[in-house]
Design a protein around this motif. Structure first.
Motif: not given
Lengths: 352, 512
Positions: B356, B360-361, B363-364, B367, B369-373, B375, B378-379
């Protein structure tokens, strides 16, 4: 190279054990979901103690309905708490929502306009509180305490200290209407909880809320608009609290200025207790909702078993102390605890 | 109270008039099979100042923690001493209270705590105490408003106020970390007075020069082992460096190029509470060092450039765009990255996981669908970065605070390198990390530089400045007082310029 590294890790946390291999076991451990186990214990206890009334389906429907507004308030509180803001005005915000909607109706405004205006007022209160914290730089504890008192004054001013009666059957239908035998507020709660959960735990916005609450300076230096985050979290909280207030007056078809402040303690107790569930010390929606119903189960069972009227207050207070006590102890064992962090922050800001 | 009575030394208990006041023998301390201390033994006699030196991770801090009783040593260790007192780096004074009040806190209270304080008596007693250790300042001033050295003297006075040094042990743990040379002198004077009163003094420090000047004997640790126990007169600086660094030094050597890239950052006329008009350029692929004493403005420069601190006047331009003052989000969007000195309070959100913090700086890009992150994305990205920085243990889901300082800093570095910044501003990038992590971080800095990032390194570690920098700015009194090119750099030159001495070689033992 790695050798020295590991030594340092161990030096700082000599008692830290390696992460359990089985995520499932961790997820089902008492530490993660103690509320579920406590619920099971309470359920068993009262099923044996007062089986005829406790196991009645109507008891449970009534409890679901009873606690929906409390849960809604607690969920609204989770948002600013996650952003590191203490909203002590939450009870008064419910009171304003309740009395304002009642008064607007008594001025013969149509229901949709009444609800809209009440929600706007709730958001405006959140905005004003937020600005006090980020612009005037008043500590959230103090800012919301002050706002709380002013909102109580507003409530009394609007209602003249009297109940506003006879708000009409159509309005009452909002909070008492049923679908499949379950009242509307329960569905509303589920919708709101889903939305708040989604934003907090599944979107970048939620990540930024938790970062702001975790360390304001570090979040700001990582490019998070911390002031905006705090203000928005309070606006969202005000909005939901106002909706809860509307349901309070709708439920009784009466605007009662004395009811709202009573939601403060149950909401905080549930949010704190909820933060000890699932997410290893983070304020979270489902933990909070479950905490509300676990507390309610305990209270209901005791009432059915013939406990006196002062039991709910005692039970909630005790649960709050237990939750905080557990969280502080958990701080020692290396888990992240929102409450322990909060207590530390207060302590250090007093020293500064 | 019984408390104070037991702290008065009874001469009969002295372990023999000529014997050592502190005796450590066969001291080992293991953490899960790794020895942080390995058979360490030394003695300290009355009136003697013994310095313990060593790199981060050498076991210095473990030694202090064992002496203080925070860690239990492995079986078989012998530690003998009578009363032992500690002055830690953070001193433990209450900043809002005066010296008088801080001295008073140490005193045990009973019901006497409710008797009215006698203002004049207290003030005179406090003044006597600080004068005993060579201090001469206003004891009614809040601690926050006296100088760092005066604070240290107040802390010594407090440790001594209800305690007679004779026959007892005083341990000072990195007390000079925040002091300039003149201030350190004041402190050394106080330390010598403590020793002169018959105490055994253990002085923990990583500054070798001051250690040689102050102490009677030097004890050096490396990888948990005692590698030297010698009279201070018999070693010199270079020999000591060789002893404590062993073979691990000089693992990393920076390749320097002589041509400059295009200008990446331009700052003109920066004015803050401390800075008084600083001009500065950072070029692409260049590492600019910043040196200066505490209070010179060095510790504010990177923060001001980034917008972590507000500026009263001046401009910062990156790629022809003027940056807003005090707006980190704006600076980040225009290619700035900033690693603050205070990792715990500013560098990262310790309660969040490594992953996280890493994302953090920015995240765009994660992103969906539906503003979801996303995962999985990211992983995946986190995995790539934790591999690249060799995160130990490689568990991005662990809260950051459970990692060692060095690994925390690797994550902080990675979170900025992930954004491929135009300019990387580093404040004490390797403070409080071990040698291995330090080398890893230096390598990351070198990689960023090779990728064309302009780097600013502000550091009190002159060795680090010498290793890394193409060019060094010396700050004094809020202004750039000198600029040294790669070929003019030497430790002596950095120190003499920082102090404003006209000579080019600094005295090695200012106290002799």
């Amino acid at each position: 190279m790695t050798l020295i590294d590991d030594t340092e890790t161990l030096t700082e946390h000599p008692y830290e054990r390696a992460r359990p291999r089985h995520r499932l076991r961790e997820a089902l451990s008492f530490r993660s979901i103690s509320a579920i186990y406590i619920f099971a214990a309470l359920f068993l206890l009262f099923s044996l103690w007062v089986p005829s009334t406790f196991l009645d389906g109507d008891t449970w429907k009534a409890m679901l309905d009873d606690q929906a507004i409390t849960a809604l308030t607690a969920v609204s509180l989770v948002i600013p708490l996650s952003a590191g803001v203490f909203n002590l005005a939450i009870g008064s915000q419910v009171a304003v929502g309740s009395i304002l909607s009642a008064w607007l109706l008594s001025q013969h405004l149509p229901i949709p306009a009444t609800v809209t205006l009440t929600l706007v007022a709730g958001a405006a209160i959140g905005l004003a509180t937020g600005l006090l914290i980020v612009r005037a730089r008043i500590d959230s504890f103090i800012a919301t305490l002050g706002v709380s008192s002013m909102l109580l004054a507003l409530t009394t001013w609007i209602s003249d200290g009297q109940q506003i009666l006879d708000l009409g059957a159509a309005y009452q239908e909002l909070a008492t209407g049923q679908l499949f035998g379950i009242t509307y507020p329960v569905y509303f709660l589920v919708l709101v909880a889903l939305a708040v959960w989604y934003v907090l735990e599944r979107t970048p916005a939620g990540r930024r809320v938790y970062a702001t609450g975790g360390n304001l300076d570090a979040a700001r230096l990582a490019g998070v608009r911390t002031s905006t985050t705090i203000v928005l979290s309070l606006i969202a909280c005000g909005l939901i609290a106002s909706a809860a207030g509307t349901l309070v007056s709708s439920r009784l078809a009466t605007g009662d200025p004395s009811i709202g402040p009573g939601y403060l303690l149950p909401a905080f107790a549930a949010a704190f207790l909820g933060s000890t569930q699932f997410r290893g010390g983070r304020y979270n929606v489902w933990g909070t909702v479950i905490a509300v119903y676990v507390l309610a189960t305990g209270v209901k069972g005791l009432q059915l078993a013939g406990a006196p009227v002062w039991i709910p207050d005692l039970f909630n207070g005790l649960a709050l102390l237990l939750a905080v006590g557990m969280a502080v102890r958990r701080g020692d064992t290396g888990r992240t605890s929102a409450i322990a962090r909060l207590l530390r922050r207060r302590r250090s800001s007093q020293e500064a | 109270m019984g408390d104070s009575a037991s702290q008065v030394p009874r001469t009969a208990d002295l372990p023999g008039a000529a014997g050592p006041l502190l005796r450590v023998h066969g001291l080992s301390k293991s953490f899960a099979g790794t020895k942080a201390l390995d058979g360490v033994g030394f003695e300290v006699n009355a009136g003697e100042v013994v310095s313990v030196v060593g790199q981060n991770g050498s076991g210095k801090s473990t030694l202090v923690k064992v002496l203080a009783g925070i860690h239990t040593p492995d079986p078989g260790a012998v530690i003998e001493h009578r009363d032992i007192r500690f002055i830690h780096q953070d001193l433990g004074l209450v900043p809002g209270l005066s010296t008088i009040e801080n001295l008073d806190i140490a005193r045990p209270l009973g019901l006497r705590g409710f008797r009215p304080a006698k203002a004049r008596e207290e003030r005179q007693a406090a003044e006597r105490m600080i004068r005993r250790f060579g201090g001469d300042f206003d004891v009614t001033e809040p601690i926050a408003r006296i100088t760092a050295a005066e604070r240290t003297i107040a802390a010594i006075a407090r440790a001594m106020s209800d305690w007679s040094p004779t026959g007892n042990v005083l341990v000072l743990d990195e007390p000079t970390a925040a002091l300039g040379a003149a201030e350190a002198d004041l402190l050394f004077d106080a330390v010598r007075r403590v020793a002169a009163e018959g105490a055994a003094v253990v002085f923990i420090s990583h500054r070798l020069d001051e250690v040689l000047g102050l102490s009677d004997r030097v004890v050096a640790l490396r990888d948990g082992k005692l590698v030297a126990d010698v009279p201070a007169g018999e070693v010199d600086h270079d020999r000591l460096v060789a002893l404590i660094a062993g073979s691990e030094l000089a693992e990393f050597r920076m390749e320097h190029a002589d041509e400059r890239g295009r200008r990446a950052l331009r700052a003109r006329g920066l004015v803050t509470d401390v800075l008084r008009g600083v001009d500065l350029d950072i070029h692409e692929g260049e590492i600019v060092g910043v040196c200066g004493l505490l209070g010179s403005g060095r510790e504010h420069l990177a923060a001001t450039l980034f917008g972590a601190m507000d500026r009263h006047a001046g401009s910062v331009t990156v790629a022809e765009r003027a940056l807003k003052a005090a707006d980190p989000a704006h600076s980040i969007r225009h290619g700035l990255a900033y690693v603050p000195a205070d990792r715990l309070r500013q560098g990262a959100v310790m309660t969040m996981t490594a992953m996280e913090n890493l994302t953090l700086p920015w995240l765009r890009p994660l992103r969906s669908a539906f503003g979801r992150l996303d995962r999985a994305a990211e992983r995946g990205e986190t995995r790539a970065w934790t591999d690249r920085v060799a995160l130990r243990p490689p568990q991005p889901d662990r809260p950051l605070r459970l990692f060692s300082g060095g690994n925390q800093q690797k994550i902080v570095m990675a979170k900025w390198l992930r954004m491929a910044p135009a300019v990387l501003l580093l404040d004490e990038p390797t403070q409080g990390v071990d040698i291995a992590a330090k080398a890893a971080i230096h390598e990351l800095i070198a990689e960023a530089r090779a990728a064309g990032t302009g780097v600013l390194v502000s550091s009190t570690d002159t060795g680090e400045i010498l290793d890394l920098c193409d060019r060094v700015l010396i700050l004094r009194d809020g202004r750039v007082s000198a600029e040294l090119g790669r070929h003019e750099l030497s430790e002596a030159r950095l120190i003499s310029e920082s102090l404003g001495l006209s000579t080019t070689s600094a005295p090695r033992h200012p106290l002799d």
